[in-house]
Write an enzyme that holds these catalytic residues in place. Structure first.
Site, PDB file in Angstrom:
ATOM      1  N   LYS A 145       0.738   8.206  46.975  1.00  0.00           N
ATOM      2  CA  LYS A 145      -0.098   9.278  47.529  1.00  0.00           C
ATOM      3  C   LYS A 145       0.411   9.709  48.903  1.00  0.00           C
ATOM      4  O   LYS A 145       0.056  10.756  49.410  1.00  0.00           O
ATOM      5  CB  LYS A 145      -1.548   8.818  47.652  1.00  0.00           C
ATOM      6  CG  LYS A 145      -2.186   8.283  46.376  1.00  0.00           C
ATOM      7  CD  LYS A 145      -2.600   9.364  45.432  1.00  0.00           C
ATOM      8  CE  LYS A 145      -3.429   8.810  44.278  1.00  0.00           C
ATOM      9  NZ  LYS A 145      -3.811   9.847  43.297  1.00  0.00           N
ATOM     10  N   HIS A 163      -2.753   9.114  32.111  1.00  0.00           N
ATOM     11  CA  HIS A 163      -2.985   9.502  33.508  1.00  0.00           C
ATOM     12  C   HIS A 163      -1.883   9.059  34.459  1.00  0.00           C
ATOM     13  O   HIS A 163      -2.071   9.151  35.668  1.00  0.00           O
ATOM     14  CB  HIS A 163      -4.317   8.934  33.999  1.00  0.00           C
ATOM     15  CG  HIS A 163      -5.512   9.683  33.501  1.00  0.00           C
ATOM     16  ND1 HIS A 163      -6.000  10.812  34.115  1.00  0.00           N
ATOM     17  CD2 HIS A 163      -6.312   9.464  32.425  1.00  0.00           C
ATOM     18  CE1 HIS A 163      -7.053  11.262  33.455  1.00  0.00           C
ATOM     19  NE2 HIS A 163      -7.264  10.476  32.432  1.00  0.00           N
ATOM     20  N   LYS A 214     -10.996  20.819  44.124  1.00  0.00           N
ATOM     21  CA  LYS A 214     -12.264  20.908  44.864  1.00  0.00           C
ATOM     22  C   LYS A 214     -12.054  21.581  46.217  1.00  0.00           C
ATOM     23  O   LYS A 214     -12.855  22.414  46.646  1.00  0.00           O
ATOM     24  CB  LYS A 214     -12.850  19.509  45.041  1.00  0.00           C
ATOM     25  CG  LYS A 214     -13.270  18.847  43.746  1.00  0.00           C
ATOM     26  CD  LYS A 214     -13.543  17.363  43.951  1.00  0.00           C
ATOM     27  CE  LYS A 214     -13.543  16.658  42.594  1.00  0.00           C
ATOM     28  NZ  LYS A 214     -13.217  15.243  42.715  1.00  0.00           N
ATOM     29  N   LYS A 263      -7.877  10.319  49.139  1.00  0.00           N
ATOM     30  CA  LYS A 263      -7.191   9.836  47.942  1.00  0.00           C
ATOM     31  C   LYS A 263      -7.342   8.322  47.876  1.00  0.00           C
ATOM     32  O   LYS A 263      -7.563   7.664  48.903  1.00  0.00           O
ATOM     33  CB  LYS A 263      -5.685  10.126  48.015  1.00  0.00           C
ATOM     34  CG  LYS A 263      -5.310  11.594  48.082  1.00  0.00           C
ATOM     35  CD  LYS A 263      -5.290  12.220  46.717  1.00  0.00           C
ATOM     36  CE  LYS A 263      -4.820  13.656  46.741  1.00  0.00           C
ATOM     37  NZ  LYS A 263      -4.872  14.282  45.403  1.00  0.00           N
ATOM     38  N   ARG A 264      -7.196   7.768  46.701  1.00  0.00           N
ATOM     39  CA  ARG A 264      -7.027   6.321  46.595  1.00  0.00           C
ATOM     40  C   ARG A 264      -5.814   5.930  47.440  1.00  0.00           C
ATOM     41  O   ARG A 264      -4.788   6.595  47.409  1.00  0.00           O
ATOM     42  CB  ARG A 264      -6.811   5.949  45.121  1.00  0.00           C
ATOM     43  CG  ARG A 264      -6.524   4.501  44.849  1.00  0.00           C
ATOM     44  CD  ARG A 264      -6.620   4.246  43.349  1.00  0.00           C
ATOM     45  NE  ARG A 264      -5.810   5.180  42.577  1.00  0.00           N
ATOM     46  CZ  ARG A 264      -4.574   4.933  42.178  1.00  0.00           C
ATOM     47  NH1 ARG A 264      -3.978   3.785  42.495  1.00  0.00           N
ATOM     48  NH2 ARG A 264      -3.905   5.807  41.448  1.00  0.00           N
ATOM     49  N   THR A 282      -7.492  15.986  41.323  1.00  0.00           N
ATOM     50  CA  THR A 282      -8.645  16.880  41.182  1.00  0.00           C
ATOM     51  C   THR A 282      -9.226  17.238  42.549  1.00  0.00           C
ATOM     52  O   THR A 282      -9.912  18.239  42.680  1.00  0.00           O
ATOM     53  CB  THR A 282      -9.757  16.268  40.304  1.00  0.00           C
ATOM     54  OG1 THR A 282     -10.103  14.978  40.793  1.00  0.00           O
ATOM     55  CG2 THR A 282      -9.307  16.166  38.854  1.00  0.00           C
TER      56      THR A 282
END
Length: 833
Positions: free
Chosen positions: A569, A375, A675, A563-564, A671
């Site tokens: 990010k 990942h 969505k 997001k985390r 992901t």
């Protein structure tokens, strides 16, 4: 207090004779009444909301248990291959609504509760989100369990029963404060205790090898034992015969008590010490590991999960077949990321030490059974363990890993004599570290990335030597989402439009969403999509006001990044863009612009101080804007605390813009992008992760791509990235970055200014926010123009919905089932195709 019933119903005594009757309104009413009578001594007419919630939960568990028994019978009769999915987290969200919708009994229960003056939504609100996960990794695992079950595959998930989850996030004046997430009171009723399956896990001690009659005998002494007690959560599927289980392990002191002698002497703390030391293993998800104790606890958690799960898997297999000779042909064990990588040496230990397999035969079984999903493409994020710490905590596994590595490196030497750089890179152990990603690759038959770009980067960078050595071992399976949950259940107004235009077939086959494309020029449908989005924005606005006390304008553009919280990010890039708008509005408050609400949801790891500083920056920007009544009519920034699945289920259907802005080459897949796309939001993103495949699906006219590509990022690093060059060359960017020094709401962020421009002791702007800033602003300018043309915007939204079917978790699971696990659906014989 019980709510007075609006009508009176008679009890039925109808005997249930078939499955259809089992789910009739009459039967479900009678079933619910029996639960209320047996457990709470009350009736439907007199029950309180809490009693109704708990009784309904028990009734659903009964239905699932019945289905689970039938499914297990079919699995055992057909002797189908089973998959076991190991992950440190499963972010499953609330279960009640998902199960009722999957079982197709929402209408029946709505009628029953309406008679009592209640709605299902009121009962859904009684449940808390389980603290079993954090971000994309855990949500992916949950989606995969849903897809496995919905398609009638036999699959079991394994994780840990975290008592307090990650943490409950409070934001106080911009500062993240971590609080215990006490989710168990409302979530515990879903847990099915399986104390009959309790096993033990050993830590520490001394291991002695002795050869007796040509066999190596292992003696393990002075170890510490902990009990692993399993609790199952039943996982339903949509319109399927299957019910699978997520098995969660709870750590318990082997003596199941405390030192009575010390307690009697008044030494209460030490009397409980053993119990506390054991139970701490299953208290918290991802304990901070910036100190020795945290590292030791993380390692203990990972071994606890793996050891207990393998004992369960092997016991299950032996009950069915009575032998391990066919283990690899009947069992697929999948490790999601490197956290469960210890499954490789632990399975070797069990086969060799307990069942007397030779090394060669044991290794053959392991490498034919285990597969691995990677990942991350960032070398610094690949997990390693200090050899001394590992040897101390897991002495037998240390010996086995050492031998795996010795044999592996010997084989490499034969293939690449003298190539020390290659061998060192591929070695599982080097420079005093044990490399868990390398262990996962060496011990697996298949390794997959989670998007086309990610898989390509893996084989060209961090795993290139492995790929050159064994190219057939590597493949790609692009991530997917549980689209029924994120569309059919979370966005009923959009689902209704789809039902009326393309029919209901898409609910079982996501590929049918593409039928929507024929309505791309149908103004009636486009206007319906526009109304649906507005309804969802109003619904979210009401929800966030009730949940967090935040007032949001549903007529503004909802620009969302969930997001985390992490540097790569690039929430910081988003913040810089917001600051540039704020600066422009302060210079000219009459500046024309469509009102925008920027919405963030994220948690920062407890010890990740820079990430916490970015949270504080975003929060303080929002607070500063609120002081100006004129500007706040055009620009809002909100950061609801404690982002979770339930919040996402309200927010994602309401979003207009989806922020997917990681530096190209850093995001494995993502992901949330899928969505948002499914719910008609338009993506502003880099060509990173699954954004690449989204762009391919919808075409460049229906997505806002900006920024450097992966090759351009790599080239810029090679040439020497100088953040200050971008800072000095762009006046708008310079003003935004300079504003960090003066700060917001009375708080200076000079540290972030130095981080971006000078590096603050490291590389300046390591994730190239400044390099991508101009392109990012241009993409947003285009969104503003397009948004004003409602027909164009809604058509783009329609295309995104129509093309999202390929990102269904059902498709992902079929890819895994056919290409990696080699499993087939388990169906009743008369339904077999």
């Amino acid at each position: 207090m019980a709510r007075k019933a609006t009508t009176t119903t008679e009890k039925t005594t109808k005997k249930v004779t078939n499955k259809k009757e089992t789910l009739s309104t009459d039967y479900l009413r009678e079933h619910l009444e029996s639960k209320l009578s047996r457990f709470y001594g009350t009736t439907l007419q007199e029950a309180t909301k809490d009693q109704l919630y708990k009784a309904l939960l028990l009734a659903i568990k009964d239905i699932l248990s019945q289905k689970r028994t039938e499914f297990k019978k079919n699995v055992n009769n057909q002797r189908g291959k089973k998959v076991y999915y190991l992950c440190m987290e499963f972010l499953i969200g609330k279960s009640l609504r998902n199960n009722i919708m999957n079982l197709g009994i929402e209408k029946q229960y709505s009628e029953i509760l309406a008679e009592m003056g209640y709605t299902l939504d009121e009962l859904y609100d009684c449940e808390q989100d389980p603290g079993l996960g954090n971000g994309g990794l855990g949500r992916l695992a949950a989606c995969f369990m849903d897809a496995l079950t919905s398609q009638n595959y036999s699959g079991t998930g394994f994780s840990i029963l975290y008592e307090y989850g990650l943490f409950k996030q409070k934001i106080i004046e911009g500062d993240q404060v971590e609080m215990p997430d006490t989710w168990m009171p409302s979530g515990e009723p879903w847990l099915v205790p399986r104390t009959d399956k309790t096993c033990t896990v050993r830590f520490g001690g001394h291991v002695k090898e002795e050869w007796v009659n040509g066999r190596c005998e292992i003696t393990h002494t002075n170890y510490t034992e902990v009990q692993a007690v399993p609790y199952d959560i039943m996982i339903s599927g949509s319109d399927s015969e299957a019910v699978n289980s997520l098995r969660l392990w709870k750590a318990r002191n082997i003596n199941a008590g405390f030192n009575m002698s010390l307690f009697s002497q008044g030494d209460y703390i030490h009397a409980m010490e053993e119990t506390s030391r054991a139970e701490i293993i299953s208290k918290v998800l991802y304990p901070a590991d910036n100190h020795e104790g945290g590292k030791l606890l993380r390692l203990s958690q990972q071994y606890f999960l793996v050891c207990a799960s393998l004992q369960s898997i092997i016991a299950d297999h032996l009950r069915t077949y009575g032998t391990l000779a066919n283990f690899a042909s009947k069992v697929a064990i999948h490790i999601n990321d490197t956290h469960p990588a210890l499954v490789v040496p632990e399975l070797m230990r069990i086969l060799i030490d307990t069942y007397s397999y030779t090394w060669e035969n044991a290794w053959s079984i392991v490498t034919r059974t285990v597969s691995y999903t990677n990942h991350t493409v960032m070398p610094e994020a690949l997990e390693t363990w200090d050899e001394d710490l590992f040897r101390l905590r897991l002495p037998r596994l240390y010996m086995i890993i050492s031998e795996i590595n010795r044999r592996f490196c010997a084989d490499l030497w034969n293939r690449y004599p003298g190539d020390w750089a290659r061998i060192t890179n591929m070695s599982i152990m080097s420079h005093g570290k044990i490399k868990m990603a390398n262990l996962s690759v060496v011990g697996s038959h298949t390794v997959n990335g989670v998007s086309k770009l990610h898989s390509d980067i893996l084989t060209k960078t961090i795993f290139n030597d492995f790929y050159v050595d064994s190219p057939d071992k590597f493949t790609n399976v692009t991530n997917g989402i549980a689209y029924r949950r994120w569309l059919c259940y979370s966005n009923p107004s959009l689902a209704k439009i789809l039902d009326e235009t393309i029919g209901t077939g898409y609910r079982k086959d996501a590929a049918q969403l593409e039928k929507l494309l024929k309505y791309a020029d149908d103004k009636t449908v486009l206007e319906a999509l526009d109304r649906s989005k507005k309804e969802n924005k109003i619904r979210f606005s009401n929800y966030i006001m009730k949940r967090n006390g935040i007032k949001v304008d549903p007529d503004s553009v909802f620009d969302v990044q969930i997001k985390r919280m992490h540097e790569y990010k690039r929430q910081l890039l988003n913040a810089l863009h917001i600051i540039s708008i704020y600066v422009a509005l302060k210079e000219n408050p009459d500046l024309e612009m469509t009102p925008k609400t920027f919405i963030f949801g994220a948690k920062a790891a407890a010890g990740y101080y820079l990430a916490k500083e970015i949270i504080k920056l975003i929060w303080q920007i929002g607070a500063d804007i609120e002081k100006d009544p004129k500007i706040s009519q055009k620009l809002r920034v909100i950061f609801p605390e404690d982002y979770n699945v339930s919040l996402a289920e309200m927010l994602i259907p309401a979003a207009d813009i989806s922020e997917q802005i990681s530096l190209a080459g850093k995001e494995a897949s993502g992901t949330s992008n899928m969505k948002f796309m499914l719910n008609g939001a338009l993506t502003v993103g880099t060509l990173d992760g699954a954004n690449v495949e989204i762009a391919e699906a919808v075409g460049n006219d229906n997505i806002y791509i900006f920024g450097l590509t992966t090759p351009e990022v790599e080239d810029l690093w090679k040439r020497g990235y100088r953040a200050s060059d971008y800072y000095n060359a762009n006046p708008v960017l310079k003003k935004a970055v300079d504003a960090l020094k003066n700060g917001f709401n009375g708080v200076s962020f000079e540290h972030l200014y130095n981080y971006l421009v000078f590096g603050g002791g490291g590389i300046a702007d390591p994730y190239m926010c400044l390099a991508d800033f101009d392109s990012y602003c241009m993409a947003h300018k285009q969104t503003e123009e397009d948004y004003l043309d409602r027909e164009t915007w809604n058509r783009m939204s329609l295309v995104n919905i129509a093309k999202s079917g390929i990102f269904s978790a059902d498709r992902s699971i079929r890819d895994y089932a056919d290409g990696i696990w080699h499993i087939k659906p388990i169906l009743e014989k008369n339904n077999k195709k």
